[in-house]
Design a protein around this motif. Sequence first.
Motif, PDB file in Angstrom:
ATOM      1  N   GLU A 138      -8.209 -17.769  30.565  1.00 20.35           N
ATOM      2  CA  GLU A 138      -8.739 -16.895  31.482  1.00 20.35           C
ATOM      3  C   GLU A 138      -7.897 -15.467  31.489  1.00 20.35           C
ATOM      4  O   GLU A 138      -6.556 -15.461  31.322  1.00 20.35           O
ATOM      5  N   GLY A 139      -8.757 -14.286  31.534  1.00 23.62           N
ATOM      6  CA  GLY A 139      -7.931 -12.969  31.719  1.00 23.62           C
ATOM      7  C   GLY A 139      -7.183 -12.691  30.420  1.00 23.62           C
ATOM      8  O   GLY A 139      -6.326 -11.806  30.610  1.00 23.62           O
ATOM      9  N   VAL A 140      -7.240 -13.051  29.321  1.00 28.17           N
ATOM     10  CA  VAL A 140      -6.534 -12.776  27.857  1.00 28.17           C
ATOM     11  C   VAL A 140      -7.763 -12.411  27.077  1.00 28.17           C
ATOM     12  O   VAL A 140      -8.726 -12.957  26.716  1.00 28.17           O
ATOM     13  N   ASP A 141      -7.505 -11.051  26.798  1.00 28.30           N
ATOM     14  CA  ASP A 141      -8.446 -10.379  25.584  1.00 28.30           C
ATOM     15  C   ASP A 141      -8.012 -10.918  24.407  1.00 28.30           C
ATOM     16  O   ASP A 141      -6.939 -10.280  23.653  1.00 28.30           O
ATOM     17  N   LEU A 142      -8.542 -11.876  23.588  1.00 26.46           N
ATOM     18  CA  LEU A 142      -8.204 -12.463  22.347  1.00 26.46           C
ATOM     19  C   LEU A 142      -9.147 -11.699  21.090  1.00 26.46           C
ATOM     20  O   LEU A 142      -9.115 -12.107  20.116  1.00 26.46           O
ATOM     21  N   THR A 143      -9.991 -10.716  21.412  1.00 30.70           N
ATOM     22  CA  THR A 143     -10.497 -10.124  20.226  1.00 30.70           C
ATOM     23  C   THR A 143      -9.851  -9.168  19.701  1.00 30.70           C
ATOM     24  O   THR A 143      -8.595  -8.529  20.124  1.00 30.70           O
ATOM     25  N   ARG A 144      -9.934  -8.773  18.308  1.00 28.16           N
ATOM     26  CA  ARG A 144      -8.988  -7.820  17.677  1.00 28.16           C
ATOM     27  C   ARG A 144      -9.612  -7.232  16.578  1.00 28.16           C
ATOM     28  O   ARG A 144     -10.930  -7.803  15.940  1.00 28.16           O
ATOM     29  N   ALA A 145      -9.369  -6.218  16.060  1.00 30.28           N
ATOM     30  CA  ALA A 145     -10.110  -5.399  15.077  1.00 30.28           C
ATOM     31  C   ALA A 145      -9.115  -5.646  13.851  1.00 30.28           C
ATOM     32  O   ALA A 145      -8.230  -5.776  13.533  1.00 30.28           O
ATOM     33  N   LEU A 146     -10.091  -5.838  12.540  1.00 27.48           N
ATOM     34  CA  LEU A 146      -9.531  -6.036  11.163  1.00 27.48           C
ATOM     35  C   LEU A 146      -9.875  -4.717  10.436  1.00 27.48           C
ATOM     36  O   LEU A 146     -10.941  -3.931  10.369  1.00 27.48           O
ATOM     37  N   ARG A 147      -8.892  -4.258   9.865  1.00 34.85           N
ATOM     38  CA  ARG A 147      -8.739  -2.677   9.257  1.00 34.85           C
ATOM     39  C   ARG A 147      -8.670  -2.788   7.835  1.00 34.85           C
ATOM     40  O   ARG A 147      -7.823  -3.421   7.357  1.00 34.85           O
ATOM     41  N   VAL A 151       0.777  -1.207  -0.234  1.00 31.33           N
ATOM     42  CA  VAL A 151       0.018   0.128   0.095  1.00 31.33           C
ATOM     43  C   VAL A 151       0.821   1.286   0.077  1.00 31.33           C
ATOM     44  O   VAL A 151       0.693   2.210  -0.672  1.00 31.33           O
ATOM     45  N   LEU A 152       1.826   1.126   0.881  1.00 28.19           N
ATOM     46  CA  LEU A 152       2.928   2.400   0.812  1.00 28.19           C
ATOM     47  C   LEU A 152       3.681   2.637  -0.614  1.00 28.19           C
ATOM     48  O   LEU A 152       3.766   3.927  -0.955  1.00 28.19           O
ATOM     49  N   SER A 153       3.784   1.473  -1.188  1.00 29.32           N
ATOM     50  CA  SER A 153       4.594   1.713  -2.621  1.00 29.32           C
ATOM     51  C   SER A 153       3.413   2.100  -3.621  1.00 29.32           C
ATOM     52  O   SER A 153       3.774   1.836  -4.820  1.00 29.32           O
ATOM     53  N   ALA A 154       2.255   2.043  -3.346  1.00 30.80           N
ATOM     54  CA  ALA A 154       1.161   2.137  -4.470  1.00 30.80           C
ATOM     55  C   ALA A 154       0.930   0.987  -5.234  1.00 30.80           C
ATOM     56  O   ALA A 154       0.613   0.948  -6.194  1.00 30.80           O
ATOM     57  N   ARG A 155       1.458  -0.260  -4.791  1.00 27.65           N
ATOM     58  CA  ARG A 155       1.235  -1.456  -5.656  1.00 27.65           C
ATOM     59  C   ARG A 155       0.069  -1.879  -5.291  1.00 27.65           C
ATOM     60  O   ARG A 155      -0.756  -2.826  -5.898  1.00 27.65           O
ATOM     61  N   ALA A 156      -0.742  -1.547  -4.384  1.00 27.41           N
ATOM     62  CA  ALA A 156      -2.011  -1.623  -3.915  1.00 27.41           C
ATOM     63  C   ALA A 156      -2.822  -0.589  -3.755  1.00 27.41           C
ATOM     64  O   ALA A 156      -2.437   0.363  -3.023  1.00 27.41           O
ATOM     65  N   HIS A 157      -4.160  -0.329  -4.239  1.00 26.98           N
ATOM     66  CA  HIS A 157      -5.077   0.505  -3.898  1.00 26.98           C
ATOM     67  C   HIS A 157      -5.434   0.720  -2.484  1.00 26.98           C
ATOM     68  O   HIS A 157      -5.722   1.740  -1.874  1.00 26.98           O
ATOM     69  N   LEU A 158      -5.699  -0.691  -1.929  1.00 26.49           N
ATOM     70  CA  LEU A 158      -6.266  -0.642  -0.714  1.00 26.49           C
ATOM     71  C   LEU A 158      -5.810  -2.055  -0.149  1.00 26.49           C
ATOM     72  O   LEU A 158      -5.607  -3.211  -0.892  1.00 26.49           O
ATOM     73  N   GLY A 159      -5.639  -2.027   1.275  1.00 26.19           N
ATOM     74  CA  GLY A 159      -4.945  -3.069   1.980  1.00 26.19           C
ATOM     75  C   GLY A 159      -6.197  -3.446   3.142  1.00 26.19           C
ATOM     76  O   GLY A 159      -6.911  -2.508   3.699  1.00 26.19           O
ATOM     77  N   PHE A 160      -5.847  -4.679   3.503  1.00 24.87           N
ATOM     78  CA  PHE A 160      -6.517  -5.154   4.972  1.00 24.87           C
ATOM     79  C   PHE A 160      -5.713  -5.706   5.739  1.00 24.87           C
ATOM     80  O   PHE A 160      -4.867  -6.782   5.291  1.00 24.87           O
ATOM     81  N   VAL A 161      -5.509  -5.389   7.221  1.00 24.15           N
ATOM     82  CA  VAL A 161      -4.512  -5.948   8.081  1.00 24.15           C
ATOM     83  C   VAL A 161      -5.406  -6.476   9.225  1.00 24.15           C
ATOM     84  O   VAL A 161      -6.462  -5.914   9.437  1.00 24.15           O
TER      85      VAL A 161
END
Length: 303
Positions: free
Chosen positions: A270-279, A142-152
């Motif tokens: 127990e006690g570990v948050d394993l949720t995450r955001a996809l962007r 994405v930074l080098s403009a080889r992709a118009h959009l990225g998902f991480v």
Amino acid sequence: MLSPRVPDLDALELLVAVATTGSVGAAARERGTSQQAASARLRRVERLVGFPLLERGPHGSRPTREGALLVEWARDVLSAAEVLDTGISSLRGARSSHLRVASSLTVAEHLLPRWLARLAAERPATRVSLDAVNTEEVARRVLSARAHLGFVEGPDLPTGLTGRVVARDELRVVVPPGHPWARRRRLLAPSDLATARLVQREPSSGTRTSLEAALATALPDLEPPVPLLELSSTSAVRSAVLAGAGPAVLSSWAVRDDVHRGRLVAVDVEGVDLTRALRAVWRRGEQPAGPARDLLAVAGRTR
């Protein structure tokens, strides 16, 4: 920087139309407005530039000496604006015909197929190429403009990029049915997960960095051990766990069917948050345009 006395393009087009037709009324009809609105607009332009533009008479209107000069200059400006508009349209057309997307594996395998099918229905002429790579490589493309959009899928936005959350995911600890963790009656302790030798993705993958960030929050002083196996794809990690190699932490989308059918066992921690955001991500200071903007809208509607 342009002077505040420079009229806008609409005003210049109206002035040229008066010079061409010889009448404010005819120019107004040509521009799709009323004669009263056109006259008021021309008076505002005269106040803006600081001198009279038209001589009005019973048989129509004609430019003053200064107004005639402004009309000639306006023709040049409008001609240049038309060239600019044609160039922009050409570039938009070239961009809209081919959308290049780079995505981390979880999004590429489990979310993008549905999004791209919807995009194809809405923009059938758009050709899409998708590269499924790790989060670090998505950022590079994405930074080098080889992709118009990225998902991480990592916990943080890569440097130089901005983005938007398009979905949320939960990492699951999974083991084969014969593993000791599969028979636990209590939640797995964070230290047990943090000290276990896991089957893992490579260090630059979003899944691994998300797990490491979650464990570092729960156990900041604990150094994770060397992975049992280090593999380059989610499918390879899943296959290794199915073959009995050891535990792994994978996206809930990647193991949902295996857990449902009993091929793998999901172990709660127990006690570990394993949720995450996809962007979705793009270069900072820019905005997605054309089919990239449309794909982002599709993702927002279907998450």
